[in-house]
Write an enzyme that holds these catalytic residues in place. Structure first.
Site, PDB file in Angstrom:
ATOM      1  N   SER A  44      -2.942   5.622  -9.103  1.00 20.59           N
ATOM      2  CA  SER A  44      -2.115   4.857 -10.052  1.00 20.59           C
ATOM      3  C   SER A  44      -2.886   3.747 -10.752  1.00 20.59           C
ATOM      4  O   SER A  44      -2.325   3.084 -11.636  1.00 20.59           O
ATOM      5  CB  SER A  44      -0.904   4.242  -9.344  1.00 20.59           C
ATOM      6  OG  SER A  44      -0.063   5.243  -8.866  1.00 20.59           O
ATOM      7  N   CYS A 132      12.636  -0.522   9.618  1.00 22.28           N
ATOM      8  CA  CYS A 132      13.963  -0.721   9.007  1.00 22.28           C
ATOM      9  C   CYS A 132      15.136  -0.511   9.973  1.00 22.28           C
ATOM     10  O   CYS A 132      16.114  -1.258   9.949  1.00 22.28           O
ATOM     11  CB  CYS A 132      14.116   0.206   7.807  1.00 22.28           C
ATOM     12  SG  CYS A 132      13.394   1.833   8.061  1.00 22.28           S
ATOM     13  N   HIS A 252      20.540   3.162   5.550  1.00 18.05           N
ATOM     14  CA  HIS A 252      20.535   3.727   6.904  1.00 18.05           C
ATOM     15  C   HIS A 252      21.845   3.344   7.598  1.00 18.05           C
ATOM     16  O   HIS A 252      22.291   2.202   7.490  1.00 18.05           O
ATOM     17  CB  HIS A 252      19.394   3.129   7.743  1.00 18.05           C
ATOM     18  CG  HIS A 252      18.023   3.627   7.390  1.00 18.05           C
ATOM     19  ND1 HIS A 252      17.771   4.577   6.436  1.00 18.05           N
ATOM     20  CD2 HIS A 252      16.807   3.301   7.908  1.00 18.05           C
ATOM     21  CE1 HIS A 252      16.463   4.810   6.377  1.00 18.05           C
ATOM     22  NE2 HIS A 252      15.855   4.040   7.247  1.00 18.05           N
TER      23      HIS A 252
HETATM   24  P1  NAP Z   1       5.762   5.475  -1.098  1.00 15.63           P
HETATM   25  O1  NAP Z   1       6.932   5.422  -1.985  1.00 15.63           O
HETATM   26  O2  NAP Z   1       5.167   6.791  -0.768  1.00 15.63           O
HETATM   27  O3  NAP Z   1       4.611   4.537  -1.727  1.00 15.63           O
HETATM   28  C1  NAP Z   1       3.349   4.429  -1.178  1.00 15.63           C
HETATM   29  C2  NAP Z   1       2.563   3.344  -1.894  1.00 15.63           C
HETATM   30  O4  NAP Z   1       1.295   3.173  -1.230  1.00 15.63           O
HETATM   31  C3  NAP Z   1       2.261   3.679  -3.334  1.00 15.63           C
HETATM   32  O5  NAP Z   1       2.256   2.503  -4.094  1.00 15.63           O
HETATM   33  C4  NAP Z   1       0.848   4.258  -3.243  1.00 15.63           C
HETATM   34  O6  NAP Z   1       0.113   4.125  -4.439  1.00 15.63           O
HETATM   35  C5  NAP Z   1       0.263   3.337  -2.196  1.00 15.63           C
HETATM   36  N1  NAP Z   1      -0.912   3.919  -1.553  1.00 15.63           N
HETATM   37  C6  NAP Z   1      -1.012   5.135  -0.980  1.00 15.63           C
HETATM   38  N2  NAP Z   1      -2.269   5.343  -0.542  1.00 15.63           N
HETATM   39  C7  NAP Z   1      -2.967   4.231  -0.855  1.00 15.63           C
HETATM   40  C8  NAP Z   1      -4.319   3.842  -0.687  1.00 15.63           C
HETATM   41  N3  NAP Z   1      -5.202   4.638  -0.110  1.00 15.63           N
HETATM   42  N4  NAP Z   1      -4.695   2.609  -1.139  1.00 15.63           N
HETATM   43  C9  NAP Z   1      -3.808   1.803  -1.740  1.00 15.63           C
HETATM   44  N5  NAP Z   1      -2.523   2.120  -1.946  1.00 15.63           N
HETATM   45  C10 NAP Z   1      -2.111   3.334  -1.500  1.00 15.63           C
HETATM   46  O7  NAP Z   1       6.058   4.792   0.323  1.00 15.63           O
HETATM   47  P2  NAP Z   1       7.049   3.577   0.666  1.00 15.63           P
HETATM   48  O8  NAP Z   1       8.349   4.112   1.082  1.00 15.63           O
HETATM   49  O9  NAP Z   1       6.994   2.544  -0.389  1.00 15.63           O
HETATM   50  O10 NAP Z   1       6.406   3.034   2.004  1.00 15.63           O
HETATM   51  C11 NAP Z   1       5.131   2.487   2.039  1.00 15.63           C
HETATM   52  C12 NAP Z   1       4.835   1.997   3.442  1.00 15.63           C
HETATM   53  O11 NAP Z   1       5.685   0.902   3.743  1.00 15.63           O
HETATM   54  C13 NAP Z   1       5.124   3.038   4.534  1.00 15.63           C
HETATM   55  O12 NAP Z   1       4.047   3.882   4.716  1.00 15.63           O
HETATM   56  C14 NAP Z   1       5.454   2.186   5.717  1.00 15.63           C
HETATM   57  O13 NAP Z   1       4.282   1.842   6.421  1.00 15.63           O
HETATM   58  C15 NAP Z   1       6.060   0.959   5.097  1.00 15.63           C
HETATM   59  N6  NAP Z   1       7.532   0.998   5.177  1.00 15.63           N
HETATM   60  C16 NAP Z   1       8.102   0.098   5.937  1.00 15.63           C
HETATM   61  C17 NAP Z   1       9.449   0.067   6.036  1.00 15.63           C
HETATM   62  C18 NAP Z   1      10.084  -0.940   6.944  1.00 15.63           C
HETATM   63  O14 NAP Z   1      11.077  -0.615   7.507  1.00 15.63           O
HETATM   64  N7  NAP Z   1       9.593  -2.121   7.076  1.00 15.63           N
HETATM   65  C19 NAP Z   1      10.246   0.947   5.366  1.00 15.63           C
HETATM   66  C20 NAP Z   1       9.652   1.886   4.568  1.00 15.63           C
HETATM   67  C21 NAP Z   1       8.275   1.880   4.490  1.00 15.63           C
HETATM   68  P3  NAP Z   1      -0.110   5.354  -5.474  1.00 15.63           P
HETATM   69  O15 NAP Z   1       0.906   5.185  -6.556  1.00 15.63           O
HETATM   70  O16 NAP Z   1      -1.486   5.103  -5.994  1.00 15.63           O
HETATM   71  O17 NAP Z   1       0.015   6.622  -4.719  1.00 15.63           O
HETATM   72  C1  3JM Z   2       8.318   3.682   7.680  1.00 15.15           C
HETATM   73  O1  3JM Z   2       1.191   4.961   7.939  1.00 15.15           O
HETATM   74  C2  3JM Z   2       2.119   5.675   7.622  1.00 15.15           C
HETATM   75  O2  3JM Z   2       2.010   6.897   7.509  1.00 15.15           O
HETATM   76  C3  3JM Z   2       3.450   5.031   7.381  1.00 15.15           C
HETATM   77  C4  3JM Z   2       4.515   5.542   8.267  1.00 15.15           C
HETATM   78  C5  3JM Z   2       5.828   4.826   8.051  1.00 15.15           C
HETATM   79  C6  3JM Z   2       6.180   3.689   8.767  1.00 15.15           C
HETATM   80  C7  3JM Z   2       5.202   3.020   9.669  1.00 15.15           C
HETATM   81  O3  3JM Z   2       4.997   3.471  10.800  1.00 15.15           O
HETATM   82  O4  3JM Z   2       4.621   2.021   9.222  1.00 15.15           O
HETATM   83  C8  3JM Z   2       6.736   5.346   7.125  1.00 15.15           C
HETATM   84  C9  3JM Z   2       7.961   4.773   6.945  1.00 15.15           C
HETATM   85  C10 3JM Z   2       7.442   3.128   8.612  1.00 15.15           C
HETATM   86  C11 3JM Z   2       7.880   1.965   9.402  1.00 15.15           C
HETATM   87  O5  3JM Z   2       8.489   1.066   8.832  1.00 15.15           O
HETATM   88  O6  3JM Z   2       7.686   1.930  10.621  1.00 15.15           O
END
Ligand code: NAP
Ligand code: 3JM
Length: 347
Positions: A44, A132, A252
Site C-alpha cells: 500500500s 477484543c 462480537h
Molecule cells: P487487516 O484489515 O488485514 O489489515 C492489516 C494491516 O496491516 C494493513 O494495513 C496492512 O497493510 C498492514 N500490514 C500487513 N503486513 C504488513 C507488513 N509486513 N508491514 C507493515 N504493515 C503490514 O487486519 P486488521 O483487522 O486491521 O488487524 C490488524 C492486526 O491488529 C491483527 O493482525 C491483530 O494483531 C490486531 N487486531 C487486534 C484486535 C484486538 O482485539 N485488539 C482486533 C483485531 C485485530 P497493507 O495495506 O500494505 O496490506
Molecule cells: C486478532 O499476527 C497475526 O497473525 C494477528 C493475529 C490476530 C490477533 C493477534 O493474535 O494479535 C488477528 C486478529 C488478534 C488479537 O487481537 O489477538
C-alpha cells in the site's frame, strides 16, 4: 511531560483496525495532533488516504519510520510488532500495540481504561490492547466483580468476521453473493489464515477462531483466558472459553456464565451495571430489549442484557454481552488509552 500536540503514527493504517483508529483520530480525540504518519506494507506504500481534508501518502513501515513520533498505534499483526515496536520505543514513541505479541510480557501493561488504568503508570514504552473478546467481557465483569466478587467465568463467543481483517469481510460478502446466485462459495481465509483448511463462513458457523493449541483450545480461547486473568489481576480466577465465528460483519456477542463469591440478585447486578463506565444496560425482556451486534456496530460502548440467575446454582448468573469489536475491541480502546495517559500527564 505533557506536550500540547502529538505526532502520531498508525502502523497498519489501511487495515480494518487502522482505518477505525484514523477515523477516531480525525474527529474524536481529547488530545491535539500535530502530524500523522501512515504506515503499511510495501503493497500500500505510495497510496494516499485523506485525514482532516488533507491527503497523506502511506509509507512502508521501516525501522526508521518513527523519528519524531510521540505515539505509535500498531495494528499490522504480531510479526510486524515483533519486528518494529522496539525501534519505535527507541525513537522515543509510546507504542499502543493491538497485537498479541507483547500482551503477556510482565513489563507491558494490558489495559482497558475502565478496568485497570492504574497500570498505565508502570509502562516502559509499550502498552498492549487486549484481544477484543476478552476486552468487552472484562469491561462488564469488572464492576460486577467489585461489587460481588468473581470465582468463575465460562464464555462462548459469537465473533464477527471483521475481527479477521478487511479480507475476511470481503470474503463473507463474496461467499454470500455466490451462494445466493447458486454457486459454490470459495474460502481462503477463515477459520484461520495460518491453518491448513478453509471453510465458508456465509450461512455457516465456525467453531474455530485462530489456530489450535496442544490442549484442544484455540489460540483465541487461550488468549481470552490468559488475558482476562492478567487484566483482572487474578491468576486463580477459574475460566474456560469457546470461541466461534459467525456470519456477522461487525460486533462480537458473548454468552457469559459467571459464579460470584457473594450472593446477589438480578436487580443488584442490573443496578451495578447501570452506573458502570463504558457499559450500557439493555435488559428488558418484556420489551424484547437486549443487545445485538447490528445495533452495537459503530458505537464505542459495551452492551449487556439477558441477565438471569442460574436455575441450579444460586451464585451463578448468565449474561449476554455485545460490542463493536473494531471500536471498543481495538481502535477506541487504543485511543482511550492515550486520552487517559494525557489526562494523567504520563505522556
Ligand atoms: P487487516 O484489515 O488485514 O489489515 C492489516 C494491516 O496491516 C494493513 O494495513 C496492512 O497493510 C498492514 N500490514 C500487513 N503486513 C504488513 C507488513 N509486513 N508491514 C507493515 N504493515 C503490514 O487486519 P486488521 O483487522 O486491521 O488487524 C490488524 C492486526 O491488529 C491483527 O493482525 C491483530 O494483531 C490486531 N487486531 C487486534 C484486535 C484486538 O482485539 N485488539 C482486533 C483485531 C485485530 P497493507 O495495506 O500494505 O496490506
Ligand atoms: C486478532 O499476527 C497475526 O497473525 C494477528 C493475529 C490476530 C490477533 C493477534 O493474535 O494479535 C488477528 C486478529 C488478534 C488479537 O487481537 O489477538
Amino acid at each position: 511531560m505533557r506536550k500540547k500536540s502529538y505526532h502520531v503514527a498508525v502502523v497498519g493504517a489501511t487495515g480494518a483496525v487502522g482505518q477505525k483508529i484514523l477515523s477516531l483520530l480525525e474527529y474524536e480525540t481529547q488530545f491535539e495532533i500535530s502530524e500523522v504518519t501512515l504506515l503499511s506494507s510495501k503493497r500500500s506504500a505510495g497510496k494516499k488516504l485523506s485525514f482532516k481534508e488533507r491527503e497523506i501518502t502511506i509509507q512502508e513501515a521501516l525501522p526508521t519510520s518513527f523519528q519524531g513520533v510521540d505515539i505509535a498505534f500498531f495494528s499490522a499483526g504480531g510479526e510486524v510488532s515483533k519486528r518494529l515496536v522496539n525501534y519505535a520505543v527507541d525513537s522515543g514513541a509510546v507504542v499502543i500495540d493491538n497485537t498479541s505479541e507483547y500482551r503477556m510480557s510482565s513489563d507491558v501493561p494490558l489495559v482497558v481504561p475502565e478496568v485497570n488504568a492504574h497500570t498505565l503508570t508502570n509502562h516502559k514504552g509499550i502498552i498492549a490492547v487486549p484481544n477484543c473478546s476478552a476486552l468487552q467481557m472484562v469491561t462488564v465483569l469488572h464492576p460486577i466483580r467489585k461489587a460481588f466478587g468473581l470465582e468463575r467465568i465460562i464464555v462462548s463467543t459469537y465473533q464477527a468476521v471483521s475481527g479477521s481483517g478487511i479480507h475476511a469481510i470481503n470474503e463473507l460478502k463474496e461467499q454470500a453473493r455466490a451462494m445466493l446466485a447458486g454457486h459454490e462459495a470459495e474460502a481462503g481465509i477463515l477459520p484461520a489464515k495460518k491453518d491448513k483448511k478453509y471453510y465458508p463462513i456465509a450461512f455457516n458457523v465456525l467453531p474455530q477462531v485462530d489456530v489450535f493449541t496442544d490442549n484442544g483450545y484455540t489460540f483465541e480461547e487461550v488468549k481470552m483466558i490468559q488475558e482476562t486473568k492478567k487484566i483482572m489481576e487474578d491468576p486463580a480466577l477459574k475460566m474456560a472459553a469457546t470461541c466461534v465465528r459467525v456470519p456477522v460483519v461487525s460486533g462480537h456477542s458473548e454468552s457469559v456464565y459467571i459464579e460470584l463469591e457473594r450472593a446477589a440478585t438480578v436487580k443488584d447486578i442490573r443496578e451495578v451495571l447501570s452506573f458502570s463506565p463504558g457499559v450500557i444496560l439493555q435488559d428488558e425482556p418484556g420489551e424484547q430489549l437486549y443487545p445485538m451486534p447490528l445495533y452495537a456496530a459503530g458505537k464505542t460502548d459495551t452492551f449487556v442484557g439477558r441477565i438471569r440467575k442460574d436455575p441450579d446454582y444460586p451464585k451463578g448468573f448468565h449474561l449476554w454481552i455485545v460490542s463493536d469489536n473494531l471500536l471498543k475491541g481495538a481502535a477506541w480502546n487504543s485511543v482511550q488509552i492515550v486520552e487517559t495517559m494525557v489526562e494523567k500527564r504520563i505522556i
